[in-house]
Write a protein that holds these residues in place. Structure first.
Motif, PDB file in Angstrom:
ATOM      1  N   PHE A  25       0.864  -1.180   0.000  1.00  0.00           N
ATOM      2  CA  PHE A  25       0.000   0.000   0.000  1.00  0.00           C
ATOM      3  C   PHE A  25       0.899   1.228   0.000  1.00  0.00           C
ATOM      4  N   ILE A  26       0.929   1.951  -1.113  1.00  0.00           N
ATOM      5  CA  ILE A  26       1.770   3.138  -1.251  1.00  0.00           C
ATOM      6  C   ILE A  26       0.898   4.379  -1.091  1.00  0.00           C
ATOM      7  N   LEU A  27       1.232   5.199  -0.114  1.00  0.00           N
ATOM      8  CA  LEU A  27       0.426   6.370   0.209  1.00  0.00           C
ATOM      9  C   LEU A  27       1.229   7.643  -0.009  1.00  0.00           C
ATOM     10  N   ALA A  28       0.849   8.428  -1.002  1.00  0.00           N
ATOM     11  CA  ALA A  28       1.476   9.733  -1.209  1.00  0.00           C
ATOM     12  C   ALA A  28       0.910  10.723  -0.195  1.00  0.00           C
ATOM     13  N   ASP A  29       1.613  11.835  -0.027  1.00  0.00           N
ATOM     14  CA  ASP A  29       1.247  12.834   0.979  1.00  0.00           C
ATOM     15  C   ASP A  29       0.896  14.153   0.289  1.00  0.00           C
ATOM     16  N   ASP A  30      -0.380  14.517   0.313  1.00  0.00           N
ATOM     17  CA  ASP A  30      -0.863  15.772  -0.286  1.00  0.00           C
ATOM     18  C   ASP A  30      -0.813  15.765  -1.815  1.00  0.00           C
ATOM     19  N   LEU A  31      -0.901  14.627  -2.436  1.00  0.00           N
ATOM     20  CA  LEU A  31      -0.913  14.554  -3.895  1.00  0.00           C
ATOM     21  C   LEU A  31      -2.345  14.740  -4.389  1.00  0.00           C
ATOM     22  N   GLY A  32      -2.566  15.732  -5.235  1.00  0.00           N
ATOM     23  CA  GLY A  32      -3.905  15.995  -5.732  1.00  0.00           C
ATOM     24  C   GLY A  32      -4.339  15.028  -6.818  1.00  0.00           C
ATOM     25  N   TYR A  33      -5.647  14.896  -6.968  1.00  0.00           N
ATOM     26  CA  TYR A  33      -6.222  14.054  -8.028  1.00  0.00           C
ATOM     27  C   TYR A  33      -5.687  14.490  -9.390  1.00  0.00           C
ATOM     28  N   GLY A  34      -5.584  15.808  -9.585  1.00  0.00           N
ATOM     29  CA  GLY A  34      -5.143  16.330 -10.875  1.00  0.00           C
ATOM     30  C   GLY A  34      -3.648  16.306 -11.088  1.00  0.00           C
ATOM     31  N   TYR A  51       7.545  22.109  -7.229  1.00  0.00           N
ATOM     32  CA  TYR A  51       6.440  21.213  -6.870  1.00  0.00           C
ATOM     33  C   TYR A  51       6.278  20.130  -7.938  1.00  0.00           C
ATOM     34  N   GLY A  52       6.293  20.533  -9.199  1.00  0.00           N
ATOM     35  CA  GLY A  52       6.218  19.544 -10.272  1.00  0.00           C
ATOM     36  C   GLY A  52       7.366  18.560 -10.219  1.00  0.00           C
ATOM     37  N   ASP A  53       8.561  19.068  -9.875  1.00  0.00           N
ATOM     38  CA  ASP A  53       9.725  18.185  -9.736  1.00  0.00           C
ATOM     39  C   ASP A  53       9.514  17.163  -8.629  1.00  0.00           C
ATOM     40  N   PHE A  54       8.947  17.613  -7.513  1.00  0.00           N
ATOM     41  CA  PHE A  54       8.751  16.721  -6.358  1.00  0.00           C
ATOM     42  C   PHE A  54       7.679  15.675  -6.647  1.00  0.00           C
ATOM     43  N   SER A  84       6.081  12.748   0.487  1.00  0.00           N
ATOM     44  CA  SER A  84       5.989  13.708  -0.612  1.00  0.00           C
ATOM     45  C   SER A  84       4.658  13.584  -1.354  1.00  0.00           C
ATOM     46  N   PRO A  85       4.237  14.654  -2.068  1.00  0.00           N
ATOM     47  CA  PRO A  85       4.917  15.941  -2.242  1.00  0.00           C
ATOM     48  C   PRO A  85       4.572  16.999  -1.178  1.00  0.00           C
ATOM     49  N   HIS A  86       4.277  16.567   0.033  1.00  0.00           N
ATOM     50  CA  HIS A  86       4.035  17.481   1.157  1.00  0.00           C
ATOM     51  C   HIS A  86       5.236  18.418   1.348  1.00  0.00           C
ATOM     52  N   THR A  87       4.962  19.600   1.874  1.00  0.00           N
ATOM     53  CA  THR A  87       6.054  20.522   2.206  1.00  0.00           C
ATOM     54  C   THR A  87       6.925  19.944   3.320  1.00  0.00           C
ATOM     55  N   PRO A  88       8.218  20.261   3.338  1.00  0.00           N
ATOM     56  CA  PRO A  88       8.932  21.131   2.410  1.00  0.00           C
ATOM     57  C   PRO A  88       9.098  20.465   1.043  1.00  0.00           C
ATOM     58  N   VAL A  89       8.924  21.261   0.010  1.00  0.00           N
ATOM     59  CA  VAL A  89       9.060  20.750  -1.354  1.00  0.00           C
ATOM     60  C   VAL A  89      10.552  20.730  -1.685  1.00  0.00           C
ATOM     61  N   VAL A  90      11.136  19.532  -1.619  1.00  0.00           N
ATOM     62  CA  VAL A  90      12.596  19.403  -1.702  1.00  0.00           C
ATOM     63  C   VAL A  90      12.995  18.293  -2.683  1.00  0.00           C
ATOM     64  N   PRO A  91      12.787  18.513  -3.970  1.00  0.00           N
ATOM     65  CA  PRO A  91      13.227  17.496  -4.928  1.00  0.00           C
ATOM     66  C   PRO A  91      14.742  17.333  -4.890  1.00  0.00           C
ATOM     67  N   SER A  92      15.195  16.113  -5.050  1.00  0.00           N
ATOM     68  CA  SER A  92      16.638  15.877  -5.064  1.00  0.00           C
ATOM     69  C   SER A  92      17.242  16.400  -6.366  1.00  0.00           C
ATOM     70  N   LYS A  93      18.552  16.436  -6.417  1.00  0.00           N
ATOM     71  CA  LYS A  93      19.256  17.042  -7.544  1.00  0.00           C
ATOM     72  C   LYS A  93      18.859  16.408  -8.871  1.00  0.00           C
ATOM     73  N   ALA A  94      18.605  15.105  -8.858  1.00  0.00           N
ATOM     74  CA  ALA A  94      18.260  14.406 -10.094  1.00  0.00           C
ATOM     75  C   ALA A  94      16.930  14.876 -10.679  1.00  0.00           C
ATOM     76  N   ASN A 108       3.220  28.590  -7.938  1.00  0.00           N
ATOM     77  CA  ASN A 108       1.855  28.670  -8.456  1.00  0.00           C
ATOM     78  C   ASN A 108       1.716  27.897  -9.763  1.00  0.00           C
ATOM     79  N   VAL A 109       1.530  26.601  -9.622  1.00  0.00           N
ATOM     80  CA  VAL A 109       1.404  25.754 -10.801  1.00  0.00           C
ATOM     81  C   VAL A 109       0.095  26.028 -11.537  1.00  0.00           C
ATOM     82  N   GLU A 110      -0.905  26.543 -10.832  1.00  0.00           N
ATOM     83  CA  GLU A 110      -2.169  26.858 -11.502  1.00  0.00           C
ATOM     84  C   GLU A 110      -1.987  27.996 -12.502  1.00  0.00           C
ATOM     85  N   ALA A 111      -1.146  28.959 -12.154  1.00  0.00           N
ATOM     86  CA  ALA A 111      -0.869  30.066 -13.077  1.00  0.00           C
ATOM     87  C   ALA A 111      -0.169  29.571 -14.337  1.00  0.00           C
TER      88      ALA A 111
END
Length: 511
Positions: free
Chosen positions: A35-44, A271-274, A251-261, A317-320
């Motif tokens: 069971f893999i549970l993401a954190d704060d990942l939206g449907y969209g 946010y998109g990276d994370f 993830s992708p809950h804050t802090p939004v901290v994608p790794s270097k890769a 602001n990914v919506e923008a």
């Protein structure tokens, strides 16, 4: 010579051996469950759920193509702690002592010892049980001598060298490796089973300041936990017993901290990276299963604990940029509207689930426990999983009716909603969370005290039909009151909630 005792002894050995073989065969025929549970990942945020979305999620999409995609799945709560509670217990979270909000890193355990969890249930039935990732359900941290139990200056009162009590190992998990709460909540230190990995001695800040182990860095947490999850899967390869892995991503809950890769990879803010790195973590699990030949006998579920966190938009602001994490739904994380709890949900089980299928039944994360019960064909105790309905017919494509008669949702402020068929009734005038209008302004504006929406024609919840449908309002109100009064929504003997439950929280916004 009387040979009867010898014959009886041989028969007993043969019977015992036969029973052992049958029992072992049954265990070997049961699937591994991840069971893999993401954190704060939206449907969209997931491409296969939102083709107009601008973030690539190839691994989650692949999982959906191999199995079934549920388009009407919901978390029991619009925030994380209560949602996780319901996944592991099969109970609506408002039956516990937590009536609103979430826990933090130092709070006491929320799951009472007397309540069966899906982990303890599977463990009783031969599964090796593992938890990796974000716990966020409370721990009993050990205090130094003569420290008072108050939360003031709690970090200075904890003996980080001592054993942590009432953690995942006492709630059914054989093994735990992870963090106490969200990635932005101290203490910033890994926990393995019932001890911290190293001693936190410095202060660091990820949204919130707090004590940290000197080598702990937020950017490393998702890769570290993904590596641990893969190691656990590999370690089970030669085990005779099946395994259960609850992989709770930070993830992708804050802090939004994608790794270097992944930094810059999405071209849609960090946010998109994370989100892409979250998808990568799912891909690592799939790759590990494939590499050791465990894919065929493994049920994988991927989902999210609630909707997208709107405060991300303040700096990213990914919506923008044309990406909408809530898709066409109203609201976000914390809200009683769909954006708060309408989540992505996919399941893959080769040979059992037909690839590339889609299911529109209304389902809840609370249903996981009853589904596990049906999969292993062992009934749950009468006083457990009181709000959990089996999704097995839906998974296998054999459902002849909806999995559940109705479903209840809960907002961060503790406001309720209930949906039966196409009708969704909300017991507050506003969002029940962070979106506008909140309850108090909505009440002051003269908006109706309740909201009723037809979810087949109005998924964006724009037209309140409360005045036009008084009979529906009355029926759903009575059903909600029944679920509260009986302590369960499944058939069975009435049970008790842990505290009094008030569905009419008028005082919150009428003051």
């Amino acid at each position: 010579m009387n040979k009867l005792p010898l014959i009886l002894a041989i028969c007993c050995v043969m019977c015992d051996s036969g029973n052992t073989c049958v029992a072992q065969q049954k265990l070997e025929n049961r699937p591994n469950i991840i069971f893999i549970l993401a954190d704060d990942l939206g449907y969209g945020d997931v491409k296969c759920f939102n083709p107009q979305g601008k973030i690539a999620t190839p691994h989650i999409d692949r999982l959906a193509s191999k199995g079934v995609k549920f388009t009407n799945a919901h978390s029991s709560s619009a925030v994380c702690t209560p949602s996780r509670y319901s996944i592991l217990t099969g109970r609506y979270p408002w039956r516990s002592t937590l009536q609103s909000g979430v826990l933090y890193g130092y709070n006491k355990p929320l799951i009472s010892p007397e309540h069966l969890t899906v982990a303890s249930f599977l463990k009783q039935n031969g599964y090796n049980t593992n938890c990796v990732g974000k716990w966020h359900l409370g721990l009993d941290w050990p205090l130094i001598a003569n420290a008072d139990i108050g939360m003031d200056n709690i970090e200075k009162k904890i003996d980080f060298t001592a054993k942590i009590a009432n953690g995942p190992n006492t709630r059914g998990f054989d093994y735990f490796y992870g963090i106490s709460a969200s990635l932005d909540m101290p203490p910033f230190v890994y926990i393995e089973n019932d001890h911290t990995v190293g001693i936190p001695t410095v202060t660091k800040t990820w949204v919130r300041p707090g004590i940290a182990e000197k080598e702990f860095e937020a950017v490393d947490v998702l890769p570290m936990l993904t590596s641990k999850a893969s190691d656990i899967i590999v370690s089970q390869a030669n085990e005779k017993n099946p395994f259960f892995l609850y992989f709770a991503l930070p993830s992708p809950h804050t802090p939004v901290v994608p790794s270097k890769a992944f930094d810059g990879k999405s071209k849609l803010t960090q946010y998109g990276d994370f989100v892409m790195e979250t998808d990568w973590a799912v891909g690592q699990v799939l790759h590990t299963l494939d590499s050791i030949g465990l894919t065929e006998n493994t049920l994988i579920i991927f989902t999210s604990d609630n909707g997208f966190a709107p405060y991300v938009l303040n700096t990213m602001n990914v919506e923008a940029l044309g990406h909408f994490p809530s898709a066409n739904f109203r609201g976000y994380k914390a809200d009683i509207w769909e954006g708060g709890h309408h989540i992505p949900f996919v399941a893959s089980w080769p040979g059992k689930i037909k690839p590339g299928t889609q299911n529109s039944d209304v389902i809840s994360l609370t249903d996981f426990m009853a589904t596990c019960s049906a999969i292993i064909n062992v009934p749950l105790p009468a006083d457990a999983a009181e709000d959990s309905f089996s999704l097995l017919p839906d998974l296998l494509g054999k459902a002849t009716k909806p999995a559940r008669p109705a479903i209840v949702f809960h907002s961060i402020d503790g406001n309720f909603s209930i949906q039966e068929g196409n009708w969704k009734l909300i017991f507050c005038p506003g969002s029940g969370g962070w979106a506008s209008p909140k309850n108090k302004p909505a009440f002051d504006m003269g908006l109706p005290a309740v909201q009723l929406y037809d979810m087949t024609t109005d998924t964006s919840e724009k037209k309140n039909l409360v005045a036009a449908q008084p009979a529906v309002v009355e029926r759903l109100t009575q059903l909600m009151e029944k679920y509260v009064a009986e302590g369960r929504s499944t058939p069975g003997k009435p049970l008790r909630n842990e505290v009094p439950v008030d569905i009419w929280k008028d005082k919150i916004y009428m003051k």
